[in-house]
Design an enzyme around this catalytic site. Structure first.
Site, PDB file in Angstrom:
ATOM      1  N   LYS A   1       0.811  -1.220   0.000  1.00  0.00           N
ATOM      2  CA  LYS A   1       0.000   0.000   0.000  1.00  0.00           C
ATOM      3  C   LYS A   1       0.841   1.267   0.000  1.00  0.00           C
ATOM      4  O   LYS A   1       0.448   2.292  -0.576  1.00  0.00           O
ATOM      5  CB  LYS A   1      -0.957  -0.017   1.189  1.00  0.00           C
ATOM      6  CG  LYS A   1      -2.029  -1.100   1.096  1.00  0.00           C
ATOM      7  CD  LYS A   1      -2.959  -1.047   2.285  1.00  0.00           C
ATOM      8  CE  LYS A   1      -4.087  -2.069   2.155  1.00  0.00           C
ATOM      9  NZ  LYS A   1      -3.592  -3.448   2.153  1.00  0.00           N
TER      10      LYS A   1
ATOM     11  N   GLU B   1      -3.206   6.093   8.764  1.00  0.00           N
ATOM     12  CA  GLU B   1      -4.069   6.931   7.939  1.00  0.00           C
ATOM     13  C   GLU B   1      -5.132   7.584   8.816  1.00  0.00           C
ATOM     14  O   GLU B   1      -5.533   7.024   9.848  1.00  0.00           O
ATOM     15  CB  GLU B   1      -4.793   6.103   6.867  1.00  0.00           C
ATOM     16  CG  GLU B   1      -3.979   5.747   5.671  1.00  0.00           C
ATOM     17  CD  GLU B   1      -4.803   5.021   4.629  1.00  0.00           C
ATOM     18  OE1 GLU B   1      -4.296   4.862   3.505  1.00  0.00           O
ATOM     19  OE2 GLU B   1      -5.946   4.600   4.932  1.00  0.00           O
TER      20      GLU B   1
ATOM     21  N   HIS C   1     -14.791  -5.789   7.594  1.00  0.00           N
ATOM     22  CA  HIS C   1     -14.076  -5.141   6.486  1.00  0.00           C
ATOM     23  C   HIS C   1     -14.108  -5.965   5.207  1.00  0.00           C
ATOM     24  O   HIS C   1     -13.312  -5.734   4.299  1.00  0.00           O
ATOM     25  CB  HIS C   1     -12.621  -4.827   6.871  1.00  0.00           C
ATOM     26  CG  HIS C   1     -12.498  -3.940   8.072  1.00  0.00           C
ATOM     27  ND1 HIS C   1     -12.840  -2.608   8.060  1.00  0.00           N
ATOM     28  CD2 HIS C   1     -12.068  -4.199   9.335  1.00  0.00           C
ATOM     29  CE1 HIS C   1     -12.622  -2.084   9.263  1.00  0.00           C
ATOM     30  NE2 HIS C   1     -12.160  -3.025  10.046  1.00  0.00           N
TER      31      HIS C   1
ATOM     32  N   ARG D   1      -5.978  -8.267  -9.578  1.00  0.00           N
ATOM     33  CA  ARG D   1      -6.584  -9.554  -9.931  1.00  0.00           C
ATOM     34  C   ARG D   1      -8.038  -9.328 -10.289  1.00  0.00           C
ATOM     35  O   ARG D   1      -8.554  -8.210 -10.215  1.00  0.00           O
ATOM     36  CB  ARG D   1      -6.510 -10.511  -8.732  1.00  0.00           C
ATOM     37  CG  ARG D   1      -7.114  -9.902  -7.466  1.00  0.00           C
ATOM     38  CD  ARG D   1      -7.214 -10.886  -6.325  1.00  0.00           C
ATOM     39  NE  ARG D   1      -7.499 -10.244  -5.066  1.00  0.00           N
ATOM     40  CZ  ARG D   1      -8.691  -9.821  -4.656  1.00  0.00           C
ATOM     41  NH1 ARG D   1      -9.729  -9.946  -5.456  1.00  0.00           N
ATOM     42  NH2 ARG D   1      -8.859  -9.274  -3.465  1.00  0.00           N
TER      43      ARG D   1
END
Length: 502
Positions: free
Chosen positions: A118, A202, A237, A294
């Site tokens: 990330k 974040e 999530h 993907r």
């Protein structure tokens, strides 16, 4: 131009079967792999050839890249499609496939490496002016330094595994007092799940919507986006219900997010099908989250509104063919919904409910698609993700797609295990979903414990039930003489006739 004659699908279940079907339509020979637990699976029976690659555990079978490549050598396979999960985003496996002289139906190992982390993904897209969530630009391990950064960003914050996915290694921290404990938990979980304890910080976007954009690129520099999917109905999530298009994006916002998604793909020279994920806040500001290199679980809703077969497009790109269409050729047609039918108990925090499919009857009719890998009598293996099927409906409007989904849920007959079908019905009838006014906190805000329990009967119904129960008990204690003399006179008239009973 590269030519694929024989394709091996390095996966299992519904996605393996789904890829095999498109490959067969393209005239390709197919090879399935399976673990000992999947010996009788549908994808094994469907493929032209099938080879067992190991014991039930994924690490001993579906994650054994060396065994999979050996099967390819033995059977003269030209290409490998990884599906999703397992080795689909493993850059080292993609590199091994390439070095073995085979075609990997997916992006390059280099693109996987960039977007698989990330932090490197954020760094790669900065040159394209992509909106990013405020936070750290690199991995961090020093707790005191991390505390200072968190205070600057402002609580609540999100600690995320750099190599993470599926909600693993992710922790929400609401105050400095709980920061140290949550950071250590995130590091431990990331290390256990991915072998990499790197984490970053974040700003936690409260009440966000999860919007993702499907992209498709070829080896000739052409990249398009295939519009968005709304993926905000989630548990732990992870997505449970998806739809396309989103009910909140304006044409202008859709075009802007699509442009950013294409730029993200350009940042890593992406080829094949991929998904760029964004968070959308309550003020309609969007932020780049990550890229999945993907095919996504929820790709069928995009196929429904575009008329494209994404697996066929992947295979064409892998053979070096240019895209047969440009951005201006693509239009949204209708609306599609997908419900992931999991072997889970929504009443018990969505915990897996593994067992045998005592009854399994798929819904049918206009606008209904079922992608699955099971049939009646089969067991849901404990070793893998508990998803049974993807139930997809399509309609001219969102309302028609919802109505068809409710009808399909009612027709879907599954007994022997708990499933998310009832949860799907609950969501699609809830005013927040129907109005489009919801976010990723839907379950927290609108799905209380016991929400799927049947309503208590009213007083009249309760009294009638008591009377009927008493009558049945009386009959059971004193059976009639006729019944005593002819015990075989049970069941249907057809059965009584066969037995000679009158």
């Amino acid at each position: 131009m590269k030519k694929i004659n024989k394709l091996l699908v390095a996966n299992r279940g519904e996605i393996a079967l789904r890829v095999l079907r498109s490959a067969r339509e393209m005239g390709l020979k197919t090879v399935a792999i399976y673990s000992e637990a999947d010996r009788n699976a549908l994808h094994v029976r469907y493929a032209d050839e099938a080879v067992c690659v190991g014991p039930p555990a994924s690490k001993d079978s579906y994650l054994r890249g060396d065994k999979i490549l050996e099967v390819c050598r033995q059977l003269g396979v030209d290409a490998i499609h990884p599906g999703y999960g397992f080795l689909s985003e493993n850059a080292e496996f993609a590199r091994m496939v390439k070095e073995a002289g085979l075609i990997f139906v997916g992006p390059s190992p280099e693109a996987m490496n960039i977007m698989g982390d990330k932090l490197s993904a954020k760094q790669a897209v900065q040159a394209y002016n992509i909106p990013l969530v405020p936070g750290t630009a690199e991995a961090i391990s020093d707790v005191e330094e991390a505390k200072q950064i968190a205070a600057t960003v402002g609580f609540p914050i999100l600690i995320k595994a750099s190599a993470g996915g599926g909600g693993k290694g992710m922790r929400i921290v609401n105050s400095e007092a709980e920061f140290e404990e949550q950071m250590q938990l995130a590091i431990n979980e990331a290390t256990s799940a991915f072998g990499d304890g790197s984490v970053f910080i974040e700003k936690f976007v409260t009440g966000p919507r999860h919007i993702e954009i499907q992209v498709l690129g070829d080896e000739h520099g052409n990249i398009v986006h295939l519009f968005e999917r709304e993926c905000s109905i989630q548990r732990r999530h992870q997505k449970v219900i998806e739809e396309a298009p989103s009910s909140v994006l304006t044409p202008e916002l859709r075009a802007e997010m699509g442009r950013c998604a294409v730029d993200v793909a350009r940042a890593c020279n992406y080829t094949g099908a991929g998904t760029v994920e964004f968070l959308l806040d309550d003020k309609r500001n969007f932020y780049f989250l990550e890229m999945n290199t993907r095919l996504q679980v929820e790709h069928p809703v995009t196929e429904q509104i575009t008329g494209l077969d994404l697996v066929k497009e992947q295979i064409k790109v892998a053979q070096g063919q240019p895209l047969a269409f440009g951005q201006d050729d693509l239009q949204i047609q209708g609306h599609a919904l997908e419900l992931r039918v999991y072997a889970e108990d929504p009443q018990n925090n969505f915990l897996p409910d593994i067992g045998t499919l005592t009854t399994y009857v798929r819904p049918q009719g206009p606008g209904v698609r079922v992608d699955d890998g099971f049939e009646q009598g089969m067991e849901i293996p404990i070793y893998y993700d508990p998803m049974i099927a993807k139930l997809v409906t399509f309609g001219a409007t969102r309302q028609e797609a919802i109505e068809r989904m409710l009808r399909a849920i009612d027709e879907y007959q599954i007994t022997g295990i708990e499933t998310t079908l009832g949860f799907g019905r609950y969501v699609l009838q809830h005013p927040a979903f129907v109005s489009g006014d919801f976010d990723t906190n839907f379950i927290r805000d609108y799905f209380p414990a016991g929400a799927l329990q049947p309503a208590a009967p009213d007083e009249t119904t309760a009294k009638l039930a008591a009377v009927l129960t008493a009558m049945l008990l009386t009959e059971k204690k004193a059976p009639s003489a006729a019944a005593s003399e002819a015990p075989a006179a049970t069941g249907s008239a057809w059965k009584r006739n066969r037995l000679g009973v009158r």
